[in-house]
Structures are given as structure tokens and as C-alpha cells.
Scaffold this active site. Structure first.
Site, PDB file in Angstrom:
ATOM      1  N   ASP A 161     -18.838  -9.435  -9.331  1.00  0.00           N
ATOM      2  CA  ASP A 161     -18.693  -8.590  -8.148  1.00  0.00           C
ATOM      3  C   ASP A 161     -17.906  -7.322  -8.473  1.00  0.00           C
ATOM      4  O   ASP A 161     -18.267  -6.234  -8.031  1.00  0.00           O
ATOM      5  CB  ASP A 161     -18.002  -9.372  -7.021  1.00  0.00           C
ATOM      6  CG  ASP A 161     -17.963  -8.580  -5.722  1.00  0.00           C
ATOM      7  OD1 ASP A 161     -19.027  -8.100  -5.272  1.00  0.00           O
ATOM      8  OD2 ASP A 161     -16.860  -8.440  -5.155  1.00  0.00           O
TER       9      ASP A 161
ATOM     10  N   GLU B 166       0.869  -1.178   0.000  1.00  0.00           N
ATOM     11  CA  GLU B 166       0.000   0.000   0.000  1.00  0.00           C
ATOM     12  C   GLU B 166       0.903   1.225   0.000  1.00  0.00           C
ATOM     13  O   GLU B 166       1.950   1.232   0.643  1.00  0.00           O
ATOM     14  CB  GLU B 166      -0.902   0.026   1.247  1.00  0.00           C
ATOM     15  CG  GLU B 166      -1.935  -1.069   1.291  1.00  0.00           C
ATOM     16  CD  GLU B 166      -2.998  -0.960   0.218  1.00  0.00           C
ATOM     17  OE1 GLU B 166      -3.225   0.150  -0.309  1.00  0.00           O
ATOM     18  OE2 GLU B 166      -3.597  -1.993  -0.113  1.00  0.00           O
TER      19      GLU B 166
END
Length: 184
Positions: A140, A115
Site C-alpha cells: 500500500d 502534527e
């Protein structure tokens, strides 16, 4: 065929990179070594052929272009080489790196991911959604982009996807556009 399209895409990327290098307002340099030089030929073709039906079905239901979805899956999974695996080694079919937030009631897999916080890469443990099939994953993903207000403007451009906060990598939009050019 596919090899010719890949070669044309790489030539276009080189030309674009040369033009950007000469322009003072060029976007930040992006290391495309893990994107533009990803596997060609068999791997790329196999990845595309394995997923095009799922992407096409999701595209019909949502209007999100199938090639956009496949390009995003290619970027997130390294053309299928870095698919998210559960602790027991089973495939989660999560080609898009969709995290399992508090509202997710399905299966999950906790893995180490990178991240970017304040532009700096950090390794962290995150929970990701796990699906029973690629079809379920595409559905999804398309649902997430089409129905979540956070991503309401991202279908038109990869830059919108980055601005909406889908990924923390500051060069994410450039990377996904490079992948999309390879499969177009």
C-alpha cells in the site's frame, strides 16, 4: 558487517554536522537523538531482516528502492518500537504512519500523534490505516507513492517527500536522510 556500516554512517553524520555548523547556509539544526542514535546491532538488524523481503517485493512492483522504504519505516516507527496499535492493542502493521483518508475503506486505528502546524508541534487524534500484514503495508505504501499524483516526484529524494506534504515535521527530510545513511 552491519555494526561497521552503522559506525561509518554515524561518523559521516558527525562529519556532515561539523561541516554544516561551520557553514552559514547550513540547514536548520535537527535533533537526531531519536534518529541517528536509534538502536544499533540486534534491533536494527532484526528490523531490517524482518522487512527486507516485503520491501524487496514492493520494490520489484514499483521501482521504489527497498532501502528507501525500510528507512522511511524505521523513521516513522522508531525501528519498530512505536508501531501503531489498535485500541485493543493489536498491531496495525502501519510502519509508515499512513492516515486513513475518506477514500480508505479498510480497517483503521485512531491514535494520538504529533502534527506540526505553522512549525509548532501539536498533539492530535488521527485515524491511520490498519493492515493485516507487513507485506500489505509495504504494498500500500509503495502504491501510494507510485500512483498518487501528490507524491509523483518523491521517489528520487526524501526532500521531495517532505515538500509533497507527507509529513508536517519541518526537519523530516533531514531525519529520513539520516536513517537512510544508517542502513545504506
Amino acid at each position: 558487517g552491519l555494526e561497521e556500516r552503522v559506525q561509518r554512517a554515524l561518523a559521516a553524520l558527525r562529519k556532515q554536522a561539523d561541516a554544516q555548523a561551520q557553514s552559514p547556509s547550513a540547514p536548520p539544526e535537527v535533533d537526531l537523538s531519536t534518529v541517528a542514535s536509534e538502536p544499533r546491532g540486534e534491533r536494527m538488524s532484526s528490523f531490517y531482516n524482518k522487512l527486507i523481503d516485503h520491501a524487496s517485493q514492493a520494490a520489484q512492483e514499483t521501482g521504489i528502492p527497498a532501502n528507501f522504504m525500510i528507512g522511511h519505516a524505521a523513521l516513522e516507527s522508531g525501528w519498530g518500537r512505536r508501531e501503531i496499535k489498535a485500541k485493543d492493542g493489536t498491531n496495525t502493521h502501519n510502519l509508515f504512519g499512513i492516515k486513513a483518508g475518506g477514500s480508505w475503506a479498510g480497517k483503521t486505528a485512531t491514535v494520538t500523534t504529533t502534527e506540526y502546524i505553522g512549525g509548532v508541534a501539536h498533539k492530535v487524534q488521527e485515524k491511520f490505516r490498519a493492515y493485516s500484514s507487513y507485506a500489505e503495508a509495504f504494498k500500500d505504501y509503495a502504491n501510494l507513492l507510485a500512483n498518487n499524483p501528490r507524491y509523483s516526484n518523491v521517489v528520487a529524494a526524501a526532500k521531495g517527500l517532505q515538500r509533497a506534504g507527507y509529513a508536517t515535521d519541518p526537519n523530516y527530510a533531514h531525519k529520513i536522510m539520516a536513517v537512510l545513511k544508517q542502513i545504506a
